[in-house]
Design an enzyme around this catalytic site. Structure first.
Site, PDB file in Angstrom:
ATOM      1  N   HIS A 444       0.833  -1.202   0.000  1.00  0.00           N
ATOM      2  CA  HIS A 444       0.000   0.000   0.000  1.00  0.00           C
ATOM      3  C   HIS A 444       0.870   1.254   0.000  1.00  0.00           C
ATOM      4  CE1 HIS A 444      -3.602   2.436   1.264  1.00  0.00           C
ATOM      5  NE2 HIS A 444      -2.625   3.213   1.713  1.00  0.00           N
ATOM      6  N   GLU A 445       1.786   1.329   0.944  1.00  0.00           N
ATOM      7  CA  GLU A 445       2.612   2.535   1.041  1.00  0.00           C
ATOM      8  C   GLU A 445       3.508   2.695  -0.179  1.00  0.00           C
ATOM      9  OE1 GLU A 445       1.916   4.767   3.034  1.00  0.00           O
ATOM     10  OE2 GLU A 445       0.621   3.598   4.345  1.00  0.00           O
ATOM     11  N   HIS A 448       2.030   4.776  -2.876  1.00  0.00           N
ATOM     12  CA  HIS A 448       2.275   6.220  -2.737  1.00  0.00           C
ATOM     13  C   HIS A 448       3.661   6.583  -3.258  1.00  0.00           C
ATOM     14  CE1 HIS A 448      -1.392   7.055  -0.589  1.00  0.00           C
ATOM     15  NE2 HIS A 448      -1.088   6.255   0.413  1.00  0.00           N
ATOM     16  N   GLU A 473      -5.665   8.026  -2.231  1.00  0.00           N
ATOM     17  CA  GLU A 473      -5.405   6.672  -1.753  1.00  0.00           C
ATOM     18  C   GLU A 473      -5.631   5.604  -2.826  1.00  0.00           C
ATOM     19  OE1 GLU A 473      -4.101   5.685   1.074  1.00  0.00           O
ATOM     20  OE2 GLU A 473      -3.947   7.725   1.850  1.00  0.00           O
ATOM     21  N   TYR A 582     -10.767   7.049   2.211  1.00  0.00           N
ATOM     22  CA  TYR A 582     -10.140   5.737   2.111  1.00  0.00           C
ATOM     23  C   TYR A 582     -11.074   4.746   1.416  1.00  0.00           C
ATOM     24  CZ  TYR A 582      -6.086   6.886   4.972  1.00  0.00           C
ATOM     25  OH  TYR A 582      -4.916   7.427   5.437  1.00  0.00           O
TER      26      TYR A 582
END
Length: 649
Positions: A444-445, A448, A473, A582
Site C-alpha cells: 500500500h505505502e 504512494h 489513496e 479511504y
C-alpha cells in the site's frame, strides 16, 4: 542527495529562516511590479516560492516524524509551526491578492494546460482564503487558520512522544508467539514483559493473547493515548473549523473542505454510505454471531467487544481456513518481500531499482533506493525505506514527499520520497518477519512511493501525490490486490529457514480467508468516517461523546469501555472531513485493478498505460479524467461490490 547525517537543530532553524527570507524577497518582487504584468514577473516568483518550500519539507518538517534525536525532532516541529504561520500570513496578504488577481484576470497567451490549471487553482485558493470576505471576517479567518496549524502540530507531537505501555505477567501472555514474547522488554516487576503501543507489540498481542482481561487492558491503554492532552485540542479545532464555515456562509466545515474534493459535498458522502450500510449490516450481524458464539464457547460473556474482535477474527481464520499469521509470517521475510515488491513493480511499470549506499540517512536502519526507467535508463527519482519502529518515530505507516518532481529554473528536478512503516526489527537468530497484513501495508505505502516518483507534473502543487484528497489513496489501494494473487506471492514468498516456497494450499487458504469478517471490517471503516463527519459534516454543535457513540453503533462491535479513540485518531488533523476518502478511493482502486485482473496482474502493457494515464499526470488533471483515460469507460463500483460479496451484476 541531502546529508541527513549531519543535521542539527541549529541547521534546521537556519534553513527555515533562509527559506522564509528568500520567499519574502520573491513576493516583494511580485507586489512591486508597476503597470502590466507578465508571467516572468508575477507567476514565476510565486512558483519559485513553491519550489523552495517543496525542497524544504524533506529537510525540515519531515524530520519531526523520523529523526532519532529528540532535539532535532523538536526543532523540526517548531520550524514546521513557523512555516505554517508564515504560509497562513502570506495567504492573507491583500497586496499579493490584488497583484495576482490583476494578473489572473488577463493571463498571457500561450500557456500550457498545466499553467492555466495552476492559475485557476491559485484563484480558487485565494477565494477560499477569504479574500472575498470583509476585513473583519478575513482577519478572524487568518487568526483561526494560524491556530489550527498550531493545534495540528501539537496533536501529532503528543502522539509521537507518547510512550505508554502495559506490563503483563509472562504467563498471561499465553497465545502470543514465543519469539515475540522473547523480543519484549522486561517489565518493571519480576516475571513481567512490557507490551508497548508500537504496532509490532500491541497488534499481535490483541490478535493472539488468550486472556481477555489482558486484551482489554491493552485496548484501554492503546485507545486512551493522549486523551488528557489531545481531547481539548480536538474540541478546540472542531469549534474553530465550525466558525470558519460560518464565515463563508456554509452549514458545515465539510461543505468548505469538500469543495476541492471529488465528492464535492458531504451529502454525496452520506449517500455513498447509505448504499453500503444496509447490506453490510445484514452480513455483519451474521459475522458477529459467529464470533460471539466462539466467545461464549470460551466462557466469555457477550457482547463481543472491540478488544475481542481481532482475537476471534484471527482465530476464525486459523480454525476455519487454517490461516495462522505466525505460520504465514515465516514466508515473508522483510528483505525478501521488499525485493519481490521491487521485482514485481519493475516488471509491471518498466522500472529498475538500485540500492544507494553512499548517501547518509537520518538513521542506520534507513535504506536509500534509486529508481530508473528500464527502457531509457533515465533516473526517475529516489526513495528512502524506514521500516522499523523506534522511540519518537511516526507510529503508523505513511509516505512523505521529501522533494516533489517538478521543472525548476535549471531543468527537471527528480523526486525524493520516504516511506515509514513499523515492522518488527530483526532479533538474534530471527529476521524481520511480516504478517500478511504487514505485507499489504508495505505494498500500500509503496503505491504512494510510485505515485510520487513517477509524477511528470511540472509545477510542485500538482506533484507528489497532489490529486484530490479523496482519490489520493486509490494508487495505493490498487497495490494491495497484488498481495492476494497466488502467482505473485509464489514469486518471492519463501520460508526464511528452509527456502521452501509458500505452499499453494496455504496461499489458497489465505486468499479464501480474505473476506472473513469483511462486512464488519468495512463497517468499522464507515464508522470511523462517520466519526469524522459527525464532527465536521452536520450543522449541529457536536457533542464528542455522542458522536463517538453514534459512530460506534454503525460498527456493530462496541469500543472498550473507558476508551476515547478520537484523541489518538491522527486523521482528524489533515483528513478532517476527509476520512471517507479511504473507502471512496478503494472503490476506484478496485475498479482500476479490474483491468489488470482482466489482462493478467503483471501485464506490462496495462502497467504502462496505468503509469502513463494515472501516475504520471498526478494532479495536473481531475481524478475523474484520470480514471476515464485509464479505464476507457465511466468508473463503476461493480468490482468493489463483487469483492465485498454484497452485490454487483
Amino acid at each position: 542527495m541531502f546529508d541527513y547525517g549531519s543535521v542539527t537543530p541549529e541547521a534546521i532553524t537556519t534553513m527555515t529562516e533562509e527559506a522564509i527570507a528568500e520567499s519574502d524577497r520573491l513576493l516583494a518582487e511580485v507586489v512591486s511590479v508597476d503597470g502590466s504584468r507578465t508571467w516572468a514577473d508575477t507567476a514565476e516568483p510565486l512558483l519559485q516560492v513553491g519550489r523552495l518550500h517543496a525542497a524544504l519539507y524533506g529537510r525540515v518538517p519531515f524530520l519531526g516524524e523520523a529523526h532519532p534525536d529528540p532535539a532535532v525532532r523538536n526543532a523540526a516541529r517548531a520550524a514546521e509551526q513557523r512555516l505554517s504561520q508564515w504560509a497562513v500570513a502570506t495567504q492573507y496578504r491583500r497586496d499579493l491578492y490584488e497583484a495576482f488577481s490583476a494578473f489572473a484576470a488577463d493571463p498571457p497567451a500561450g500557456l500550457t494546460d498545466e499553467q492555466r490549471r495552476w492559475l485557476e487553482f491559485e484563484v480558487r485558493d485565494l477565494r477560499l482564503a477569504g479574500h472575498d470576505l470583509d476585513d473583519e471576517a478575513r482577519t478572524e479567518l487568518e487568526r483561526i487558520n494560524t491556530r489550527l496549524a498550531e493545534l495540528a502540530i501539537a496533536f501529532a507531537s503528543n502522539l509521537a512522544e507518547n510512550d505508554d505501555s502495559v506490563d503483563v505477567p509472562i504467563e498471561r501472555l499465553d497465545g502470543l508467539a514465543p519469539e515475540i514474547v522473547a523480543g519484549l522488554a522486561d517489565g518493571e516487576a519480576p516475571g513481567t514483559k512490557r507490551v508497548t503501543l508500537a504496532y509490532p507489540d500491541v497488534v499481535p498481542a490483541l490478535q493472539t493473547v488468550h486472556d481477555r482481561d489482558v486484551r482489554r487492558d491493552l485496548s484501554l491503554v492503546f485507545n486512551r493515548r493522549c486523551v488528557d492532552e489531545n481531547r481539548p485540542i480536538l474540541e478546540e479545532a472542531v469549534r474553530l473549523r465550525r466558525r470558519v464555515a460560518e464565515l463563508f456562509g456554509l452549514p458545515t466545515w465539510a461543505h468548505h473542505k469538500l469543495e476541492t474534493r471529488m465528492a464535492g459535498t458531504p451529502e454525496r458522502v452520506f449517500a455513498f454510505w447509505d448504499d453500503l450500510v444496509p447490506p453490510l449490516t445484514e452480513r455483519g450481524r451474521e459475522e458477529l454471531a459467529v464470533l460471539e458464539a466462539m466467545l461464549v464457547a470460551d466462557g466469555g460473556t457477550p457482547p463481543l467487544m472491540r478488544h475481542d474482535f481481532a482475537y476471534y477474527d484471527e482465530r476464525l481464520r486459523r480454525t476455519e481456513y487454517g490461516v495462522d499469521q505466525d505460520e504465514v509470517a515465516g514466508f515473508f521475510e522483510l528483505e525478501a518481500t521488499m525485493a519481490g515488491l521491487l521485482d514485481l513493480t519493475g516488471e509491471v511499470f518498466g522500472l529498475t531499482y538500485r540500492t544507494v549506499s553512499e548517501a547518509p540517512a537520518w538513521h542506520p536502519d534507513v535504506t536509500l533506493f534509486e529508481v530508473a526507467d528500464a527502457a531509457e535508463g533515465r533516473v526517475l527519482g529516489h526513495f528512502y525505506a524506514d521500516l522499523h519502529p523506534r522511540d519518537g518515530k511516526f507510529s503508523h505507516a505513511a509516505a512523505f514527499p521529501l522533494l516533489v518532481a517538478h521543472e525548476g529554473p535549471n531543468g527537471w528536478v527528480t523526486p525524493v520520497t520516504a516511506f515509514l512503516c513499523n515492522f518488527p526489527k530483526p532479533s538474534p537468530g530471527r529476521p524481520s518477519l511480516l504478517r500478511h497484513d504487514d505485507v499489504v501495508t508495505l505494498f500500500h505505502e509503496f503505491g504512494h512511493v510510485l505515485h510520487m516518483t513517477l509524477s511528470r507534473a511540472t509545477i510542485p502543487r500538482f506533484s507528489g501525490a497532489q490529486t484530490e484528497w479523496d482519490f489520493v489513496e486509490a494508487p495505493s489501494q490498487i497495490m494491495e490486490h497484488w498481495c492476494w494473487d497466488p502467482d505473485v506471492l509464489a514469486r518471492f514468498a519463501r520460508h526464511h529457514e528452509t527456502g521452501e516456497p509458500i505452499p499453494t494450499d496455504l496461499v489458497d487458504r489465505l486468499v479464501a480467508a480474505r473476506n472473513v469478517d469483511v462486512a464488519l471490517s468495512a463497517l468499522r471503516q464507515i464508522s470511523l468516517g462517520k466519526l469524522d463527519m459527525g464532527l465536521h459534516g452536520v450543522p449541529e454543535v457536536p457533542d464528542l461523546d455522542a458522536v463517538v457513540a453514534e459512530a460506534d453503533a454503525v460498527a456493530l462491535v462496541p469500543s472498550t469501555p473507558g476508551t476515547f479513540l478520537p484523541a489518538s485518531f491522527g486523521h482528524l488533523f489533515g483528513y478532517d472531513a476527509g476520512y471517507y476518502g479511504y473507502l471512496w478511493a478503494k472503490v476506484f482502486g478496485d475498479d482500476m485493478y479490474s483491468v489488470f485482473a482482466e489482462h493478467g496482474p503483471t501485464d506490462p502493457e496495462v502497467g504502462a498505460r496505468y503509469r502513463r494515464t494515472v501516475l504520471e499526470p498526478n494532479g495536473t488533471r481531475d481524478a475523474d479524467d484520470l480514471l476515464l483515460a485509464f479505464l476507457g469507460r465511466v468508473p463503476s463500483n461493480e468490482a468493489f461490490l463483487a469483492q465485498l460479496g454484497i452485490g454487483g451484476e
